[in-house]
Scaffold this motif. Structure first.
Motif, PDB file in Angstrom:
ATOM      1  N   GLY A 198     -25.385  86.101 -24.512  1.00 11.47           N
ATOM      2  CA  GLY A 198     -24.697  87.112 -23.985  1.00 11.47           C
ATOM      3  C   GLY A 198     -24.096  87.453 -25.267  1.00 11.47           C
ATOM      4  O   GLY A 198     -24.055  87.032 -26.662  1.00 11.47           O
ATOM      5  N   GLU A 199     -23.515  88.867 -25.375  1.00 12.08           N
ATOM      6  CA  GLU A 199     -22.916  89.557 -26.408  1.00 12.08           C
ATOM      7  C   GLU A 199     -21.620  89.182 -27.077  1.00 12.08           C
ATOM      8  O   GLU A 199     -21.402  89.895 -28.018  1.00 12.08           O
ATOM      9  CB  GLU A 199     -22.939  91.211 -25.868  1.00 12.08           C
ATOM     10  N   HIS A 200     -20.795  88.034 -26.190  1.00 13.87           N
ATOM     11  CA  HIS A 200     -19.759  87.711 -26.868  1.00 13.87           C
ATOM     12  C   HIS A 200     -20.112  86.831 -28.123  1.00 13.87           C
ATOM     13  O   HIS A 200     -19.331  86.541 -29.054  1.00 13.87           O
ATOM     14  CB  HIS A 200     -19.288  86.636 -25.764  1.00 13.87           C
ATOM     15  N   VAL A 201     -21.376  86.486 -28.340  1.00 17.71           N
ATOM     16  CA  VAL A 201     -21.797  85.756 -29.655  1.00 17.71           C
ATOM     17  C   VAL A 201     -21.423  86.577 -30.840  1.00 17.71           C
ATOM     18  O   VAL A 201     -22.266  87.684 -30.972  1.00 17.71           O
ATOM     19  CB  VAL A 201     -23.273  85.408 -29.269  1.00 17.71           C
ATOM     20  N   ALA A 202     -20.752  86.001 -31.760  1.00 15.85           N
ATOM     21  CA  ALA A 202     -20.458  86.763 -33.028  1.00 15.85           C
ATOM     22  C   ALA A 202     -20.753  85.486 -33.999  1.00 15.85           C
ATOM     23  O   ALA A 202     -20.337  84.516 -33.780  1.00 15.85           O
ATOM     24  CB  ALA A 202     -19.012  87.310 -33.010  1.00 15.85           C
ATOM     25  N   GLN A 203     -21.072  86.090 -35.357  1.00 10.47           N
ATOM     26  CA  GLN A 203     -21.158  85.054 -36.324  1.00 10.47           C
ATOM     27  C   GLN A 203     -19.761  84.611 -36.823  1.00 10.47           C
ATOM     28  O   GLN A 203     -18.885  85.422 -37.072  1.00 10.47           O
ATOM     29  CB  GLN A 203     -22.028  85.780 -37.439  1.00 10.47           C
ATOM     30  N   LYS A 204     -19.573  83.321 -36.988  1.00 12.62           N
ATOM     31  CA  LYS A 204     -18.457  82.807 -37.568  1.00 12.62           C
ATOM     32  C   LYS A 204     -18.645  82.236 -38.879  1.00 12.62           C
ATOM     33  O   LYS A 204     -17.638  81.632 -39.360  1.00 12.62           O
ATOM     34  CB  LYS A 204     -17.784  81.741 -36.679  1.00 12.62           C
TER      35      LYS A 204
ATOM     36  N   ILE B 163     -26.059  78.715 -46.359  1.00 13.52           N
ATOM     37  CA  ILE B 163     -27.605  78.608 -46.506  1.00 13.52           C
ATOM     38  C   ILE B 163     -27.855  77.929 -47.932  1.00 13.52           C
ATOM     39  O   ILE B 163     -27.406  78.545 -49.055  1.00 13.52           O
ATOM     40  CB  ILE B 163     -28.099  79.924 -46.572  1.00 13.52           C
ATOM     41  N   THR B 164     -28.607  76.709 -47.711  1.00 16.90           N
ATOM     42  CA  THR B 164     -29.148  76.233 -48.973  1.00 16.90           C
ATOM     43  C   THR B 164     -30.761  76.379 -48.774  1.00 16.90           C
ATOM     44  O   THR B 164     -31.235  76.903 -48.059  1.00 16.90           O
ATOM     45  CB  THR B 164     -29.016  74.711 -48.963  1.00 16.90           C
ATOM     46  N   ALA B 165     -31.568  75.902 -50.158  1.00 14.85           N
ATOM     47  CA  ALA B 165     -32.987  76.044 -50.044  1.00 14.85           C
ATOM     48  C   ALA B 165     -33.629  75.232 -48.866  1.00 14.85           C
ATOM     49  O   ALA B 165     -34.571  75.620 -48.566  1.00 14.85           O
ATOM     50  CB  ALA B 165     -33.533  75.621 -51.434  1.00 14.85           C
ATOM     51  N   GLU B 166     -32.710  74.415 -48.653  1.00 12.25           N
ATOM     52  CA  GLU B 166     -33.488  73.421 -47.314  1.00 12.25           C
ATOM     53  C   GLU B 166     -33.192  73.877 -45.936  1.00 12.25           C
ATOM     54  O   GLU B 166     -34.025  73.604 -45.197  1.00 12.25           O
ATOM     55  CB  GLU B 166     -32.827  71.960 -47.684  1.00 12.25           C
ATOM     56  N   ARG B 167     -31.870  74.413 -45.716  1.00 14.14           N
ATOM     57  CA  ARG B 167     -31.729  74.594 -44.170  1.00 14.14           C
ATOM     58  C   ARG B 167     -30.745  75.786 -44.025  1.00 14.14           C
ATOM     59  O   ARG B 167     -30.190  75.963 -45.113  1.00 14.14           O
ATOM     60  CB  ARG B 167     -31.141  73.398 -43.655  1.00 14.14           C
ATOM     61  N   LEU B 168     -30.478  76.457 -43.025  1.00 14.65           N
ATOM     62  CA  LEU B 168     -29.362  77.084 -42.737  1.00 14.65           C
ATOM     63  C   LEU B 168     -28.509  76.558 -41.657  1.00 14.65           C
ATOM     64  O   LEU B 168     -28.928  75.717 -41.031  1.00 14.65           O
ATOM     65  CB  LEU B 168     -29.985  78.561 -42.248  1.00 14.65           C
ATOM     66  N   ARG B 169     -27.130  76.829 -42.037  1.00 13.23           N
ATOM     67  CA  ARG B 169     -26.267  76.243 -40.882  1.00 13.23           C
ATOM     68  C   ARG B 169     -25.692  77.555 -40.412  1.00 13.23           C
ATOM     69  O   ARG B 169     -25.173  78.338 -41.311  1.00 13.23           O
ATOM     70  CB  ARG B 169     -25.245  75.416 -41.469  1.00 13.23           C
ATOM     71  N   PHE B 170     -25.413  77.591 -39.232  1.00  8.44           N
ATOM     72  CA  PHE B 170     -24.861  79.061 -38.834  1.00  8.44           C
ATOM     73  C   PHE B 170     -23.909  78.773 -37.467  1.00  8.44           C
ATOM     74  O   PHE B 170     -24.002  77.988 -36.672  1.00  8.44           O
ATOM     75  CB  PHE B 170     -25.986  79.693 -37.763  1.00  8.44           C
ATOM     76  N   ASP B 171     -22.632  79.165 -37.783  1.00 13.64           N
ATOM     77  CA  ASP B 171     -21.543  79.079 -36.741  1.00 13.64           C
ATOM     78  C   ASP B 171     -21.359  80.283 -35.976  1.00 13.64           C
ATOM     79  O   ASP B 171     -21.348  81.379 -36.432  1.00 13.64           O
ATOM     80  CB  ASP B 171     -20.133  78.866 -37.736  1.00 13.64           C
ATOM     81  N   PHE B 172     -21.283  80.214 -34.726  1.00 13.82           N
ATOM     82  CA  PHE B 172     -21.065  81.507 -33.902  1.00 13.82           C
ATOM     83  C   PHE B 172     -20.031  81.189 -32.662  1.00 13.82           C
ATOM     84  O   PHE B 172     -19.942  79.901 -32.321  1.00 13.82           O
ATOM     85  CB  PHE B 172     -22.387  81.879 -33.419  1.00 13.82           C
ATOM     86  N   SER B 173     -19.375  82.145 -32.106  1.00 15.55           N
ATOM     87  CA  SER B 173     -18.762  82.109 -30.884  1.00 15.55           C
ATOM     88  C   SER B 173     -19.487  81.832 -29.838  1.00 15.55           C
ATOM     89  O   SER B 173     -20.230  82.438 -29.469  1.00 15.55           O
ATOM     90  CB  SER B 173     -17.699  83.013 -30.968  1.00 15.55           C
ATOM     91  N   HIS B 174     -18.937  80.515 -29.094  1.00 10.44           N
ATOM     92  CA  HIS B 174     -19.689  80.353 -27.796  1.00 10.44           C
ATOM     93  C   HIS B 174     -19.087  79.227 -27.211  1.00 10.44           C
ATOM     94  O   HIS B 174     -18.650  78.363 -27.694  1.00 10.44           O
ATOM     95  CB  HIS B 174     -21.182  80.019 -27.982  1.00 10.44           C
TER      96      HIS B 174
END
Ligand code: SER
Length: 603
Positions: free
Chosen positions: A471-477, A481-492
């Motif tokens: 849903g559209e409530h999701v926003a990036q928080k 990012i490193t060469a190995e992986r991404l870590r992504f925080d978001f509202s939910h």
């Protein structure tokens, strides 16, 4: 002069020199895993210093809020802070040393701008070493200015890398020799003929960095194709000297906080060294904590990352409050309120997140009080005799009981504590955690490697897919990012189900399989908003921003009306999604209340 006037004058001066004003970025760096906080105005500009084009042009100026914790032990003197504002101007491959130095000189000494006394200025330049040569050009430019103004050339010091080199902000990235400008602050005495690094009356106010190198992970310095200027003029220090003060804490940016602390503690600033120092530390730390909590990324006190620094600042302030005899409950919030009043006109996030800030401080105050109570019980058990280093360390490690408290309490009871033993235990522990940190912060988007660039594009696809599925409530928080992986925080608000995770993965992989082009446009903030591009809209000025889109090709060109993802972002990104490989979510977990965290990789 007030802080407001100073900020305005600075921005205006550089506008007359063809610079575009950009807003202060968040205190929490976006996409850069090599540092926890924005430590300088150049920090949000790293991609542009490395060659990405900036939508606002090649001459930029800003007032950037910063947090620096490496000087935390110096806080308590007249000039050091963990939170400060840095005024900065940049040349992205445009002008270089000559204009940079001439602009600084003009701004500082011209009666139309700061009108500072020339006789009180001194400078330093890079002396040269095996990595880079003596900065002859900077030295020559200064010599010309000093001669023209009848100032002694002995006020131009040549100093080593320790003094006259800046950067990178993280482990790798743009850096170079700098020239620093100092102001004599012992107003009773004339400034000496020569500059001496050890004399604390010379206060560094401006640092002009000539970014000619990119430091590599192997420690070598590669010349940058694009030569940049990055300058930083400390707002608090400059404001102090402009008002004839040698103590930043007596400027209007601190007076209301110090008065509040005086009222709460019933003590007087400058009455005794220890009282003064404690008041400065409290004012500084609560201000920093207020700004960290005010960030729209909603950082809370925690045991890791930014939350850990926040916790440490708050607890340190509480400890000094205790030392001053402050007894009121929720007193930190009283000071935070002063910070909010003081800065809201320039930093609207303070007001926007006011409740969040006050609650976070009150909660942490309560927790720490409880910790201290438990620690006290434990201390009582140990206090039957002298306290070993290991016991003191256990109190600190397991009960969060600060070393200084152990030392103070022991002293009150005539017991000794083995400080060397404590320090040894602490060092052992810090070495361990430093190794862990070094591993954790390996790589990074700051180096623009191919792998991090791919993961960065994948992060955009992930956000768009999350919004489709959840849903559209999701926003990036936040993202890291490193060469190995991404870590992504978001509202939910809740844990994602396996089906939702699979659906998100599938959408991202479908977009990769469709090999859509990734395109970039430069728009005004208003246009970007109308497009409904994702991103931070905190800006105070209608700046130009870059918008990266991933959209299907219709009739030979990307049709943005059908875009899968549009985000305001500095880049860099891949040119088309087909190169990403296979996207895999490795973990979905809670990050903090109302915020989820995804770790994902590309295979
Ligand atoms: N990056 C330099 C500093 O922080 C100048 O902005 O001092």
């Amino acid at each position: 002069m007030t802080a407001k006037e100073l900020r305005t004058k600075y921005l205006e001066f550089f506008q007359t020199k063809g610079h575009t004003v950009i807003s202060s970025a968040s205190l929490i760096p976006e996409n850069d895993p090599t540092v926890l906080f924005t430590t300088a105005g150049m920090h949000p500009l790293v991609p542009y210093l490395l060659g990405e084009s900036h939508p606002a042009g090649t001459r930029l100026v800003s007032v950037q809020k910063c947090i620096r914790t490496d000087d935390i032990d110096e806080v308590g003197d007249k000039t050091h802070h963990t939170f400060f504002e840095m005024m900065g101007n940049w040349s992205l491959g445009d002008y270089f040393k000559k204009e940079s130095i001439l602009y600084s000189w003009e701004f500082l000494t011209s009666p139309d701008y700061l009108g500072l006394a020339k006789e009180c200025l001194a400078v330093s330049v890079f002396a040269g070493d095996s990595d880079a040569p003596f900065d002859q050009a900077a030295d020559d430019i200064w010599a010309e200015i000093f001669r023209a103004n009848n100032l002694p050339l002995t006020r131009i010091a040549k100093l080593p890398k320790k003094n006259n080199w800046w950067g990178p902000a993280g482990l790798t990235g743009p850096c170079g020799p700098d020239t620093e400008i100092f102001y004599w602050t012992d107003f009773q005495k004339a400034a000496p003929l020569s500059f001496n690094d050890d004399n604390e009356s010379w206060v560094e106010i401006w640092n002009n960095v000539f970014m000619q190198y990119n430091k590599q992970a192997d420690g070598s310095y590669q010349p940058l194709a694009q030569k940049n200027v990055d300058t930083g003029l400390g707002l608090e220090r400059t404001l102090a000297v402009l008002n004839g003060l040698d103590d930043n804490y007596q400027t209007e940016l601190f007076v209301p906080l110090i008065s509040k602390i005086e009222e709460l503690s019933n003590q007087t600033y400058l009455s005794q060294i220890e009282v003064t120092r404690a008041m400065r530390i409290i004012a500084d730390h609560v201000k920093a904590a207020t700004f960290i909590s005010a960030d729209d990324k909603n950082i809370k006190p925690a045991n890791t990352d930014q939350g850990y620094v926040l916790r440490r600042l708050i607890r340190r302030a509480l400890r000094y409050g205790r030392q001053l005899g402050i007894e009121k409950t929720n007193w930190l919030a009283d000071i935070a309120q002063e910070v909010i009043n003081l800065y809201s006109d320039f930093y609207s996030e303070l007001e926007r997140n006011q409740n969040f800030i006050i609650n976070a401080l009150n909660e942490e105050e309560k927790k720490f009080t409880r910790t201290l109570e438990k620690g006290m019980l434990e201390f009582e058990k140990l206090a039957r005799g002298d306290i070993s280093g290991r016991d003191a360390f256990n109190l600190y490690q397991s009960y969060g009981f600060p070393w200084e408290m152990t030392a103070e309490l022991a002293k009150e009871r005539g017991l000794s504590v083995d400080q060397a033993g404590f320090a040894a235990e602490l060092k052992k522990h810090q070495d361990l955690s430093r190794t862990a940190t070094a591993g954790k912060f390996k790589g990074g988007l700051a180096d623009s490697s191919e792998k991090t660039t791919k993961l960065h594009t994948a992060a955009h696809l992930l956000l768009a897919a999350l919004r489709q599925v959840l849903g559209e409530h999701v926003a990036q928080k936040g993202s890291n990012i490193t060469a190995e992986r991404l870590r992504f925080d978001f509202s939910h608000p809740e844990k994602m189900t396996v089906e939702q995770i699979n659906a998100v993965e599938k959408i991202v992989n479908d977009v990769i399989a469709a090999d859509l082009p990734v395109t970039c446009e430069e728009l005004s903030l208003k246009e970007a908003k109308e497009r409904k591009a994702m991103g931070v809209f905190e800006s105070k000025y209608n700046e130009r921003v870059k918008v990266y889109s991933v959209a299907p090709v219709v009739a030979g060109k990307p049709n943005l009306a059908l875009a899968f993802s549009q985000e305001i972002c500095g880049g860099p990104h891949v040119k088309h999604t087909g190169v990403l490989g296979t996207f895999k979510i490795k973990k979905e977990s809670s990050s903090s209340a109302g915020v989820r965290r995804i770790k994902a990789i590309l295979e």
